[in-house]
Design an enzyme around this catalytic site. Sequence first.
Site, short mmCIF file in Angstrom:
data_model
loop_
_atom_site.label_atom_id
_atom_site.label_comp_id
_atom_site.label_asym_id
_atom_site.label_seq_id
_atom_site.Cartn_x
_atom_site.Cartn_y
_atom_site.Cartn_z
N SER A 216 0.84 -1.19 0.00
CA SER A 216 0.00 0.00 0.00
C SER A 216 0.88 1.24 0.00
O SER A 216 1.80 1.35 0.80
CB SER A 216 -0.90 0.03 1.24
N GLY A 218 -0.68 4.59 -0.18
CA GLY A 218 -1.54 5.75 0.02
C GLY A 218 -2.09 6.27 -1.30
O GLY A 218 -2.60 5.51 -2.13
N GLU A 220 -0.63 7.12 -3.83
CA GLU A 220 0.10 6.59 -4.99
C GLU A 220 -0.40 5.21 -5.41
O GLU A 220 0.12 4.62 -6.36
CB GLU A 220 1.59 6.53 -4.71
N GLY A 221 -1.40 4.68 -4.71
CA GLY A 221 -1.97 3.40 -5.11
C GLY A 221 -1.30 2.22 -4.45
O GLY A 221 -0.93 2.27 -3.28
N GLY A 247 -6.33 -0.35 4.03
CA GLY A 247 -5.49 -1.54 3.87
C GLY A 247 -6.25 -2.81 4.18
O GLY A 247 -6.04 -3.85 3.55
N ASP A 248 -7.15 -2.75 5.17
CA ASP A 248 -7.96 -3.93 5.52
C ASP A 248 -8.89 -4.30 4.37
O ASP A 248 -9.12 -5.48 4.11
CB ASP A 248 -8.77 -3.65 6.78
#
Length: 310
Positions: A216, A218, A220-221, A247-248
């Site tokens: 991950s 953020g 930026e994908g 993220g989950d």
Amino acid sequence: MILTVTPNPALDLTWRVDRLTPGATHRADAGAARSGGKGINVARVAHAQGASVLALTTAGGRTGVAFVADLGASGVPHRLVQVAAPTRQTVALVDEALGDTTIVNERGENPTDAEWAALFGEVVDALPSARVLVISGSLPPGAPGSFVPLLIGTAADAGVPVIVDTSGPALLRAADAGASVLKPNAAELVEATGIADPVEGARALLARGAGLVLLSRGAEGMLAVTAETVTHARLDAPLAGNPTGAGDAAVAACAALYADGVRDTETVLRRATAWSAAAVTMPLAGEISDDWSALEQRLVVTSTPREERP
């Protein structure tokens, strides 16, 4: 069935303020209290999207009472191991003006050896019905270092792939134990490997034994790094919102596809990035927007062979 294990659950508290000013006094409407921890959030998202799930975790103390009540009301299938230590709390302060979130996480207290054994026993009992095992979240200080590798090895013996989203030494141990998928964020990857370059850091985890690294990044994908390729997925424009739980949601997407037998790296990356983005638009962790398929259509995806630099 997706089987999730949350070694360090939390009662998640969320407040929204007009503007968060350090050192100032703030007023807010009534906050939200929700049973959480990364594995619980994974189970919530996957369950809401129609997947069969079972969430395994612990609960204890007065905060554990509120945790159990909320988890029961959620409708997410679960089993709990009662522990003596109180369930930890996390606090998310959402700044409405800036659109960002400040998070304070209690570290949690370590269960006893007997309580760890009871949680492991629940995993062993449930594994025969599982299509994928997800181990998600931090471990409390003092937790046995063998716990995550033991779960991975037990699942491997049962032919069940394992997705791990954790940090620190536990992330390295998960790689050494041969986790099918690791899902760190950029800061966790640097902390664990000491390597600033994200691709080289991910490849260090692959070299230790992991099968796939979903990273991950953020706004930026997300990167999917395998021994052969580096694939990058990002939205065509950034989203504003609450990143807690993004993220989950990515892990839930990966787990849902793995449970259905899908292993294609780009397919997994696309779905994980879309569900992660769809979580940012929601007020609480453990939820994704129904518009996730539209977000998936907006993804820009590039793939680079190992011989080239992304």
